[in-house]
Design a protein around this motif. Structure first.
Motif, short mmCIF file in Angstrom:
data_model
loop_
_atom_site.label_atom_id
_atom_site.label_comp_id
_atom_site.label_asym_id
_atom_site.label_seq_id
_atom_site.Cartn_x
_atom_site.Cartn_y
_atom_site.Cartn_z
N LEU A 175 0.96 -1.20 -0.20
CA LEU A 175 -0.21 0.02 -0.06
C LEU A 175 0.99 1.26 -0.12
CD1 LEU A 175 -3.21 0.93 0.18
CD2 LEU A 175 -2.82 1.19 2.67
N TRP A 176 0.70 2.16 -0.88
CA TRP A 176 1.42 3.51 -1.01
C TRP A 176 0.23 4.71 -0.38
CZ3 TRP A 176 6.27 4.34 -2.65
CH2 TRP A 176 6.80 3.30 -3.28
N SER A 177 0.89 5.70 0.39
CA SER A 177 0.11 6.45 1.08
C SER A 177 1.27 7.77 1.01
CB SER A 177 -0.28 6.23 2.29
OG SER A 177 0.76 5.97 3.06
N ARG A 190 -2.68 11.68 -12.69
CA ARG A 190 -1.13 11.56 -13.23
C ARG A 190 -0.34 10.58 -12.26
NH1 ARG A 190 1.46 15.26 -11.31
NH2 ARG A 190 0.11 16.37 -9.97
N GLN A 191 -1.18 9.80 -11.34
CA GLN A 191 -0.35 8.80 -10.68
C GLN A 191 -1.32 7.22 -10.90
OE1 GLN A 191 -1.56 10.05 -6.58
NE2 GLN A 191 -0.25 11.77 -6.83
N SER A 192 -0.07 6.33 -10.89
CA SER A 192 -0.60 5.08 -11.06
C SER A 192 0.12 4.05 -10.46
CB SER A 192 -0.62 4.70 -12.74
OG SER A 192 0.66 4.91 -13.20
N LEU A 193 -0.37 2.90 -10.21
CA LEU A 193 0.39 1.69 -9.60
C LEU A 193 0.55 0.52 -10.75
CD1 LEU A 193 -1.72 1.46 -6.14
CD2 LEU A 193 0.69 2.40 -6.53
N SER A 194 1.48 -0.32 -10.64
CA SER A 194 1.79 -1.36 -11.31
C SER A 194 2.75 -2.20 -10.73
CB SER A 194 2.63 -0.70 -12.58
OG SER A 194 3.72 -0.22 -12.40
N VAL A 210 3.81 -2.76 -6.48
CA VAL A 210 5.58 -2.65 -6.07
C VAL A 210 5.81 -1.21 -6.71
CG1 VAL A 210 7.77 -3.43 -6.63
CG2 VAL A 210 5.96 -4.92 -5.95
N THR A 211 5.27 -0.62 -8.01
CA THR A 211 5.73 0.63 -8.54
C THR A 211 4.76 1.66 -8.43
OG1 THR A 211 7.13 -0.76 -10.06
CG2 THR A 211 6.60 1.57 -10.54
#
Length: 343
Positions: A210-212, A223-227, A231-232
């Motif tokens: 989880l990113w915060s 403009r933000q994304s997870l992949s 992990v990225t």
């Protein structure tokens, strides 16, 4: 352009242990009820039957009773089991029996080996070589504690009491590595102003990432994304306002931890063309309104007021309308203009 500041924070203790309890009580109860019902029916109506029927009932009824009894005993042994989950390096308690016993055995088995663990016989404890220095046994109930478990200890543990199938207990243990503190790296592309953050762990396998940012879960912007399984984390067209502390939190079944990265973006402002693109529709609407207003004023001032009054007197259909000033009958202006053009 970037500065890093790591703040490792551990969550759960690595020795966290979770256990789930599963029993095949329904199947066991059904078999026991079937056994009892068959027993009652057999002996309740046995005296009322004739000799041939009595012989037939005894021939087929007794084997059925024996089969049901064996099945109920077998299921009670196989389905009285537990599943335990623990972290590498922790200690795991194994339960004993709640009744008196003469002989109790514990053994371990996996896909490739079978090992004896301990035996309690008439109050005497026997520890086998493989586990001699790793277990503590309570001779009162046969329970023991296994210390410093590793992934090789994952498998099935079986307790046998006085060779009684109904008192047999099977436990399945799974040992999982706790997660290390995650490491966060950053790659920045100055050509397209893209910032890429990667979160990795050196030990263990994360089941959740989880990113915060400032306790707000990301992403929160187009403009933000997870992949790559979260992990990225990528920020497209990164701006100076994207600078701040970004936290990566990782978790598995036995542990959770996180780390924080300080992202600093300097000297990059938003693309002016992007802002013009946002305000262009508003500018066009305002320009159209201004042009229309200028044309309307020009049309109203292009002809003398007497000329307008003259045309309106001929357009009007009532005496009251003929004497009405021009500014009080705007609805007739659009009719007077074409008449003036015809002259």
């Amino acid at each position: 352009m970037f500065r890093t500041e790591d703040h490792p924070q551990w969550g759960l203790n690595p020795a966290v242990q979770k256990s789930t309890h599963t029993r095949g009580s329904l199947a066991l109860q059904v078999l026991r009820l079937s056994y009892q019902a068959t027993f009652v029916i057999l002996f309740r109506y046995l005296k009322k039957l004739t000799a041939p029927a009595h012989h037939t009932m005894m021939t087929f009824g007794c084997p059925i009773l024996c089969l049901l009894q064996l099945l109920s005993n077998r299921i009670s042994a196989q389905w009285t089991r537990d599943s335990m989950l623990t972290a590498t390096g922790s200690s795991v308690p194994f339960p004993g029996t709640d009744k008196e016993f003469n002989n109790l055995n514990w053994g371990f088995a996996d896909s490739s080996r079978n090992l004896p663990i301990t035996e309690v016989h008439e109050g005497n404890i026997i520890k086998y070589e493989k586990y001699k220095n790793r277990i503590e046994v309570d001779k009162s109930d046969g329970s023991f504690q296994l210390k410093d478990v590793g992934k090789a200890d994952s498998g099935r543990y079986k307790m046998t009491v006085d060779l009684d199938p109904q008192r047999t207990r099977i436990l399945t243990l799974e040992v999982i590595d706790p997660l290390s503190t995650p490491s966060i790296s950053c790659e920045y592309n100055p050509e397209n102003h893209t910032a890429v953050l990667n979160c990795t762990v050196q030990r263990g396998r994360a089941t959740s990432i989880l990113w915060s940012r400032e306790e707000v879960v990301l992403p929160v912007s187009p403009r933000q994304s997870l992949s790559d399984g979260n992990v990225t984390f990528t920020i497209w067209n990164a701006e100076k306002s994207d600078s701040g502390y970004y936290t990566c939190s990782v978790e598995n079944q036995v542990s959770q931890t996180n780390n924080t990265y300080q992202l600093v973006i300097e000297g990059h402002e938003p693309n002016p063309r992007a802002r013009v693109g946002l305000f262009l529709p508003i500018i066009l609407v305002i320009a159209a309104v201004l042009v229309f207003s200028v044309l309307l004023v020009h049309a109203l001032t292009a002809f003398p007021s007497t000329h307008w009054s003259y045309r309106i007197r001929y357009i009007g259909t009532s005496p009251s309308l003929r004497s009405t000033p021009v500014h009080d009958v705007p609805m007739l202006v659009h009719v007077a203009i074409p008449l003036a053009q015809l002259e």
